[in-house]
Design a protein around this motif. Structure first.
Motif, PDB file in Angstrom:
ATOM      1  N   THR A 329     -47.003  40.132  -8.464  1.00 38.69           N
ATOM      2  CA  THR A 329     -48.061  39.187  -8.106  1.00 38.69           C
ATOM      3  C   THR A 329     -47.461  37.818  -7.794  1.00 38.69           C
ATOM      4  OG1 THR A 329     -48.406  38.742 -10.457  1.00 38.69           O
ATOM      5  CG2 THR A 329     -49.853  40.357  -9.415  1.00 38.69           C
ATOM      6  N   ALA A 330     -48.245  36.979  -7.154  1.00 38.48           N
ATOM      7  CA  ALA A 330     -47.773  35.676  -6.689  1.00 38.48           C
ATOM      8  C   ALA A 330     -47.267  34.831  -7.847  1.00 38.48           C
ATOM      9  CB  ALA A 330     -48.901  34.940  -5.961  1.00 38.48           C
ATOM     10  N   GLY A 331     -46.072  34.269  -7.663  1.00 39.81           N
ATOM     11  CA  GLY A 331     -45.527  33.318  -8.620  1.00 39.81           C
ATOM     12  C   GLY A 331     -44.873  33.915  -9.846  1.00 39.81           C
ATOM     13  N   GLU A 332     -44.958  35.228 -10.034  1.00 35.11           N
ATOM     14  CA  GLU A 332     -44.419  35.838 -11.249  1.00 35.11           C
ATOM     15  C   GLU A 332     -42.899  35.901 -11.211  1.00 35.11           C
ATOM     16  OE1 GLU A 332     -45.583  36.952 -14.180  1.00 35.11           O
ATOM     17  OE2 GLU A 332     -47.547  36.148 -13.706  1.00 35.11           O
ATOM     18  N   LYS A 333     -42.286  35.565 -12.346  1.00 39.55           N
ATOM     19  CA  LYS A 333     -40.841  35.526 -12.489  1.00 39.55           C
ATOM     20  C   LYS A 333     -40.390  36.697 -13.356  1.00 39.55           C
ATOM     21  CE  LYS A 333     -37.714  31.551 -12.775  1.00 39.55           C
ATOM     22  NZ  LYS A 333     -37.612  30.146 -13.234  1.00 39.55           N
ATOM     23  N   PRO A 334     -39.373  37.450 -12.933  1.00 38.10           N
ATOM     24  CA  PRO A 334     -38.966  38.618 -13.711  1.00 38.10           C
ATOM     25  C   PRO A 334     -38.186  38.280 -14.977  1.00 38.10           C
ATOM     26  CG  PRO A 334     -37.547  38.366 -11.796  1.00 38.10           C
ATOM     27  CD  PRO A 334     -38.638  37.349 -11.668  1.00 38.10           C
ATOM     28  N   TYR A 335     -37.719  37.047 -15.096  1.00 40.61           N
ATOM     29  CA  TYR A 335     -36.930  36.642 -16.266  1.00 40.61           C
ATOM     30  C   TYR A 335     -37.203  35.175 -16.553  1.00 40.61           C
ATOM     31  CZ  TYR A 335     -34.129  34.729 -12.496  1.00 40.61           C
ATOM     32  OH  TYR A 335     -33.730  34.049 -11.370  1.00 40.61           O
ATOM     33  N   GLU A 336     -36.775  34.735 -17.731  1.00 43.96           N
ATOM     34  CA  GLU A 336     -36.982  33.345 -18.116  1.00 43.96           C
ATOM     35  C   GLU A 336     -35.661  32.598 -18.179  1.00 43.96           C
ATOM     36  OE1 GLU A 336     -40.983  33.013 -20.773  1.00 43.96           O
ATOM     37  OE2 GLU A 336     -39.218  33.760 -21.777  1.00 43.96           O
ATOM     38  N   GLU A 337     -35.741  31.321 -17.846  1.00 46.63           N
ATOM     39  CA  GLU A 337     -34.578  30.448 -17.920  1.00 46.63           C
ATOM     40  C   GLU A 337     -35.061  29.047 -18.242  1.00 46.63           C
ATOM     41  OE1 GLU A 337     -32.683  30.450 -14.052  1.00 46.63           O
ATOM     42  OE2 GLU A 337     -34.624  30.635 -13.063  1.00 46.63           O
ATOM     43  N   PHE A 338     -34.226  28.288 -18.919  1.00 46.90           N
ATOM     44  CA  PHE A 338     -34.599  26.944 -19.335  1.00 46.90           C
ATOM     45  C   PHE A 338     -33.905  25.854 -18.528  1.00 46.90           C
ATOM     46  CE2 PHE A 338     -34.905  29.420 -23.423  1.00 46.90           C
ATOM     47  CZ  PHE A 338     -36.290  29.462 -23.449  1.00 46.90           C
ATOM     48  N   VAL A 339     -32.903  26.231 -17.731  1.00 49.11           N
ATOM     49  CA  VAL A 339     -32.067  25.249 -17.045  1.00 49.11           C
ATOM     50  C   VAL A 339     -32.046  25.555 -15.555  1.00 49.11           C
ATOM     51  CG1 VAL A 339     -29.801  24.149 -16.975  1.00 49.11           C
ATOM     52  CG2 VAL A 339     -30.648  25.106 -19.128  1.00 49.11           C
ATOM     53  N   GLY A 340     -32.342  24.547 -14.724  1.00 46.57           N
ATOM     54  CA  GLY A 340     -32.356  24.717 -13.278  1.00 46.57           C
ATOM     55  C   GLY A 340     -30.962  24.847 -12.691  1.00 46.57           C
ATOM     56  N   ALA A 341     -30.922  25.243 -11.436  1.00 50.93           N
ATOM     57  CA  ALA A 341     -29.655  25.557 -10.774  1.00 50.93           C
ATOM     58  C   ALA A 341     -28.697  24.374 -10.739  1.00 50.93           C
ATOM     59  CB  ALA A 341     -29.936  26.058  -9.358  1.00 50.93           C
ATOM     60  N   GLU A 342     -29.219  23.173 -10.533  1.00 49.05           N
ATOM     61  CA  GLU A 342     -28.367  21.983 -10.437  1.00 49.05           C
ATOM     62  C   GLU A 342     -28.282  21.210 -11.752  1.00 49.05           C
ATOM     63  OE1 GLU A 342     -26.692  21.531  -7.674  1.00 49.05           O
ATOM     64  OE2 GLU A 342     -27.665  23.277  -6.791  1.00 49.05           O
ATOM     65  N   GLU A 343     -28.949  21.677 -12.786  1.00 49.06           N
ATOM     66  CA  GLU A 343     -28.988  20.963 -14.052  1.00 49.06           C
ATOM     67  C   GLU A 343     -27.847  21.380 -14.969  1.00 49.06           C
ATOM     68  OE1 GLU A 343     -33.806  20.226 -14.477  1.00 49.06           O
ATOM     69  OE2 GLU A 343     -32.947  22.096 -15.244  1.00 49.06           O
ATOM     70  N   SER A 344     -27.626  20.598 -15.998  1.00 42.96           N
ATOM     71  CA  SER A 344     -26.618  20.912 -17.011  1.00 42.96           C
ATOM     72  C   SER A 344     -27.273  20.925 -18.378  1.00 42.96           C
ATOM     73  CB  SER A 344     -25.483  19.881 -16.980  1.00 42.96           C
ATOM     74  OG  SER A 344     -25.986  18.571 -17.210  1.00 42.96           O
ATOM     75  N   VAL A 345     -26.673  21.642 -19.314  1.00 44.11           N
ATOM     76  CA  VAL A 345     -27.229  21.741 -20.658  1.00 44.11           C
ATOM     77  C   VAL A 345     -26.170  21.309 -21.669  1.00 44.11           C
ATOM     78  CG1 VAL A 345     -26.600  24.193 -20.879  1.00 44.11           C
ATOM     79  CG2 VAL A 345     -28.457  23.248 -22.279  1.00 44.11           C
ATOM     80  N   HIS A 346     -26.626  20.612 -22.716  1.00 38.45           N
ATOM     81  CA  HIS A 346     -25.709  20.020 -23.677  1.00 38.45           C
ATOM     82  C   HIS A 346     -26.216  20.238 -25.096  1.00 38.45           C
ATOM     83  CE1 HIS A 346     -23.803  17.773 -20.323  1.00 38.45           C
ATOM     84  NE2 HIS A 346     -25.041  17.718 -19.868  1.00 38.45           N
ATOM     85  N   PRO A 347     -25.316  20.266 -26.077  1.00 34.87           N
ATOM     86  CA  PRO A 347     -25.753  20.388 -27.470  1.00 34.87           C
ATOM     87  C   PRO A 347     -26.430  19.111 -27.951  1.00 34.87           C
ATOM     88  CG  PRO A 347     -23.388  20.025 -27.369  1.00 34.87           C
ATOM     89  CD  PRO A 347     -23.846  20.202 -25.950  1.00 34.87           C
ATOM     90  N   THR A 348     -27.182  19.223 -29.031  1.00 32.55           N
ATOM     91  CA  THR A 348     -27.789  18.064 -29.692  1.00 32.55           C
ATOM     92  C   THR A 348     -27.367  18.090 -31.158  1.00 32.55           C
ATOM     93  OG1 THR A 348     -29.819  19.147 -30.454  1.00 32.55           O
ATOM     94  CG2 THR A 348     -29.786  18.349 -28.176  1.00 32.55           C
TER      95      THR A 348
END
Length: 417
Positions: A329-348
């Protein structure tokens, strides 16, 4: 020293998320003293606080004895239930002033009410959202999402400019804002731009944070809540086939937002430190666990007519029909992710949380231009033809990758049981 709220999960939630205690329990306990210090005696405004995540966060925050909790939500019934739940809880309510207002935070009544308040707020936590992927079915529903998730937040920046003691603003986002495949996810990504935009009128020095996180099990409007409702109404359950999702329990959503909203690093989007190999759950398995908790076993079928017609027959055998549906269906994503393609993730400093520094649009002026365009559409005094394609082009002027990541389909979730 103030202790943290109880972080033990109930049996069903524990089975679904795979843990007995909150994922954020250790960090919440370690930060309890600091949270007590900043919350005790403070004035806090909750926007959209009658929703599942807003209420869970409010309940977590109330544990630390703020002076005033003001809750704004257009859901009048939800506010009534919120008060009943707080007043009847085993733990006495440690709040001097609890006020609930059944008004829309983007309307004139809210503007007038906020301007009339004799004292400033210390913290504003915003949970207002249109959040269903199924609302992608027509351009006017998408426009309503843009209004709630983006334009009203832009107006809020002007209204909060007069809040002299305001220290922090928090707005809840969604994992679907990372590489958005749906209009809902794209509007929440635009919400993040509104939060961190240097051209909006946020008070100088205001600490702003957001959070993206997983499906909240049994929250209002969730798939799992629909399963509860379907059992009560003697209807078959439905479940996307081959779909994996991260889950947090209802109390965990409040724990996450409490940490992210009040102690998260300003200028960042906080995300839970969930790992795909360990924490991604196959929805078919979750459906089975849910039914086991009700003393039933699942009967999986891909035939809608069979699922509808055999409810009572299967129930007599201790089974329940679960219709497996394709993820098409429209807009449905088969998997989940928290970080975009150009983004970076860091510890806190929290083991349970990571941070994604806010990444502005590639074209610096594009977001302001989009706001002006949308405000013009909303201010029009005559019916204006809109198309989903036009709105997609407008969003893509800011989020250029959306033209590629958007999942288009002629099928809608409204066409299924």
């Amino acid at each position: 020293m103030t202790a943290a709220p109880d972080t033990t999960l109930d049996r069903l939630s524990s089975r679904i998320v795979g843990r007995r205690d909150s994922f954020f329990a250790d960090d919440l306990a370690a930060a309890a003293g600091e949270l007590s210090q900043i919350i005790r005696g403070s004035r806090i405004l909750f926007i959209g606080g009658a929703g599942s995540i807003g209420f869970q966060t409010l309940r977590s925050v109330a544990h630390f004895a703020p002076k005033a909790l003001h809750v704004v939500d257009h859901n009048e019934n939800g506010l009534a239930e919120l008060v009943r739940a707080l007043r009847s809880a085993p733990e006495p309510l440690k709040v001097d002033e609890l006020l609930t207002m059944p008004i829309d935070y983007g309307g004139d009544a809210f503007r007038l009410w906020l301007g009339s308040q004799p004292q400033s707020y210390d913290y504003v936590l915003n949970f207002a959202a249109l959040k269903h992927v199924r609302s992608e079915k027509d351009p006017y529903s998408i426009l309503a999402m843009l209004d709630t998730n983006v334009l009203k937040l832009s107006r809020l920046s002007r209204q909060l400019a007069r809040q002299s003691s305001l220290k922090r603003l928090f707005c809840v986002s969604t994992d679907k804002a990372a590489n958005p495949s749906s209009m809902m996810g794209a509007t929440k990504r635009l919400m993040e731009h509104a939060m961190f935009s240097p051209t909006l009128d946020w008070p100088e020095g205001l600490g702003i944070t957001s959070a993206r996180f997983a499906n909240v099990a049994l929250s209002n409007g969730s798939l799992l809540q629909s399963w509860e409702n379907r059992l009560a109404l003697r209807q078959p359950m439905a479940c996307p086939e081959g779909c994996r999702r991260f889950f947090v329990a209802l109390p965990e959503s409040g724990h996450l937002c409490t940490l992210a909203g009040l102690l998260g690093e300003a200028g960042n989007i906080m995300v839970p430190a969930l790992e795909p190999d360990e924490h991604l759950m196959l929805l078919q398995d979750v459906a089975g666990w849910f039914l086991e908790a009700q003393g039933l076993s699942p009967y999986y079928t891909r035939d809608e007519a069979e699922a509808v017609s055999r409810v009572e027959e299967l129930a007599a055998e201790g089974k329940w029909p679960v219709l497996l549906t394709p993820l098409d269906t429209a807009g449905e994503k088969p998997y989940e992710e928290f970080v975009g393609a150009e983004e970076s993730v860091h510890p806190t400093r929290f083991a349970s949380l990571r941070r994604v520094p806010y990444l502005p649009p590639a074209a610096p002026d594009s977001f302001d231009a989009l706001l002006r365009q949308l405000e013009g559409v909303m201010a029009s005094d005559h019916g204006q033809p809109l198309s989903i394609a036009d709105l997609k082009d407008a969003i893509s002027s800011v989020e250029t990758g959306f033209a590629r990541t958007h999942v288009v389909s002629a099928k809608s979730l409204d066409q299924r049981i």
